[in-house]
Enzyme design. Structure first.
Site, PDB file in Angstrom:
ATOM      1  N   HIS A  99       6.686  -0.838  -0.027  1.00  0.00           N
ATOM      2  CA  HIS A  99       6.297  -1.104  -1.415  1.00  0.00           C
ATOM      3  C   HIS A  99       5.457   0.041  -1.946  1.00  0.00           C
ATOM      4  O   HIS A  99       4.625   0.607  -1.243  1.00  0.00           O
ATOM      5  CB  HIS A  99       5.540  -2.427  -1.523  1.00  0.00           C
ATOM      6  CG  HIS A  99       4.428  -2.583  -0.527  1.00  0.00           C
ATOM      7  ND1 HIS A  99       4.648  -2.975   0.780  1.00  0.00           N
ATOM      8  CD2 HIS A  99       3.104  -2.371  -0.639  1.00  0.00           C
ATOM      9  CE1 HIS A  99       3.502  -3.018   1.424  1.00  0.00           C
ATOM     10  NE2 HIS A  99       2.545  -2.647   0.596  1.00  0.00           N
ATOM     11  N   HIS A 101       2.675   1.051  -4.575  1.00  0.00           N
ATOM     12  CA  HIS A 101       1.618   0.511  -5.439  1.00  0.00           C
ATOM     13  C   HIS A 101       1.502   1.374  -6.695  1.00  0.00           C
ATOM     14  O   HIS A 101       1.503   2.607  -6.610  1.00  0.00           O
ATOM     15  CB  HIS A 101       0.253   0.584  -4.734  1.00  0.00           C
ATOM     16  CG  HIS A 101       0.088  -0.288  -3.534  1.00  0.00           C
ATOM     17  ND1 HIS A 101      -0.613  -1.471  -3.554  1.00  0.00           N
ATOM     18  CD2 HIS A 101       0.501  -0.136  -2.251  1.00  0.00           C
ATOM     19  CE1 HIS A 101      -0.637  -2.016  -2.349  1.00  0.00           C
ATOM     20  NE2 HIS A 101       0.033  -1.215  -1.530  1.00  0.00           N
TER      21      HIS A 101
HETATM   22  P1  AMP Z   1      -0.225  -2.865   1.831  1.00  0.00           P
HETATM   23  O1  AMP Z   1      -1.623  -2.882   2.386  1.00  0.00           O
HETATM   24  O2  AMP Z   1       0.148  -1.517   1.249  1.00  0.00           O
HETATM   25  O3  AMP Z   1       0.797  -3.407   2.804  1.00  0.00           O
HETATM   26  O4  AMP Z   1      -0.288  -3.823   0.573  1.00  0.00           O
HETATM   27  C1  AMP Z   1       0.196  -5.121   0.561  1.00  0.00           C
HETATM   28  C2  AMP Z   1      -0.163  -5.670  -0.786  1.00  0.00           C
HETATM   29  O5  AMP Z   1       0.583  -6.837  -1.023  1.00  0.00           O
HETATM   30  C3  AMP Z   1      -1.648  -6.027  -0.936  1.00  0.00           C
HETATM   31  O6  AMP Z   1      -2.236  -5.265  -1.975  1.00  0.00           O
HETATM   32  C4  AMP Z   1      -1.601  -7.533  -1.251  1.00  0.00           C
HETATM   33  O7  AMP Z   1      -2.581  -7.912  -2.191  1.00  0.00           O
HETATM   34  C5  AMP Z   1      -0.205  -7.703  -1.795  1.00  0.00           C
HETATM   35  N1  AMP Z   1       0.349  -9.041  -1.637  1.00  0.00           N
HETATM   36  C6  AMP Z   1       0.436  -9.776  -0.498  1.00  0.00           C
HETATM   37  N2  AMP Z   1       1.029 -10.961  -0.744  1.00  0.00           N
HETATM   38  C7  AMP Z   1       1.334 -10.970  -2.067  1.00  0.00           C
HETATM   39  C8  AMP Z   1       1.962 -11.922  -2.930  1.00  0.00           C
HETATM   40  N3  AMP Z   1       2.393 -13.119  -2.484  1.00  0.00           N
HETATM   41  N4  AMP Z   1       2.110 -11.598  -4.241  1.00  0.00           N
HETATM   42  C9  AMP Z   1       1.681 -10.413  -4.699  1.00  0.00           C
HETATM   43  N5  AMP Z   1       1.083  -9.474  -3.930  1.00  0.00           N
HETATM   44  C10 AMP Z   1       0.918  -9.751  -2.635  1.00  0.00           C
END
Ligand code: AMP
Ligand code: ZN
Length: 142
Positions: A99, A101
């Site tokens: 993903h 950001h």
């Molecule tokens: P990463 O640390 O780059 O893997 O980021 C994962 C991101 O996913 C974090 O910023 C979380 O806040 C976000 N996240 C996890 N679950 C959800 C969800 N159900 N809906 C939206 N964002 C999410």
């Protein structure tokens, strides 16, 4: 992937605040934002690593993410945005569906990256550049 939270979001099995979707990518608000409007852009196909995402999809992710960044600046009077992708646990990846950001940033938002700046020992920089460059040619040829 049946146990992947982001695949479930794409399938509509878990709710999300959707911003955009097309045949290749899906974009939605991060549930725990650095600033309001913090968005995640993901490939619809499950890929743990950005490295396996097909070029057309990766290109679309970057294209959509940068357009969202520009819109966030206009809509909420942010000054700038960061694009961030953690590939692997040691890099901070928590959700194992790649993903990108999009993080809206304000000059006064009091969020700081802890970005350290090391110094190369004599000769090391050229050595590493040559090593990566040679191996990259092979990778890109495959
Ligand atoms: P990463 O640390 O780059 O893997 O980021 C994962 C991101 O996913 C974090 O910023 C979380 O806040 C976000 N996240 C996890 N679950 C959800 C969800 N159900 N809906 C939206 N964002 C999410
Ligand atoms: Zn997934």
């Amino acid at each position: 992937m049946s146990d992947c939270i982001f695949c479930k979001i794409i399938a509509g099995q878990i709710p999300s605040a959707k911003i955009y979707e097309d045949e290749l990518v899906y974009a939605f608000l991060d549930i725990s934002p650095i600033n309001f409007g913090h968005t995640l852009v993901i490939p619809k196909e499950h890929h743990q690593s950005a490295a396996t995402i097909p070029e057309a999809t990766a290109g679309r992710m970057f294209h959509v993410a940068s357009r969202i960044g520009i819109l966030l600046k206009r809509l909420d009077e942010f000054d700038a945005y960061n694009l961030h992708l953690a590939d692997g646990t040691a890099a901070g990846q928590v959700v194992m569906h790649a993903h990108l950001h999009v993080i809206p940033r304000g000059a006064e938002d009091e969020f700081r990256w802890n970005w350290r700046q090391l110094t190369y020992p004599e000769g090391k920089m050229a050595e590493i550049a040559a090593d990566i460059s040679a191996k990259l040619k092979e990778k890109l040829a495959n």
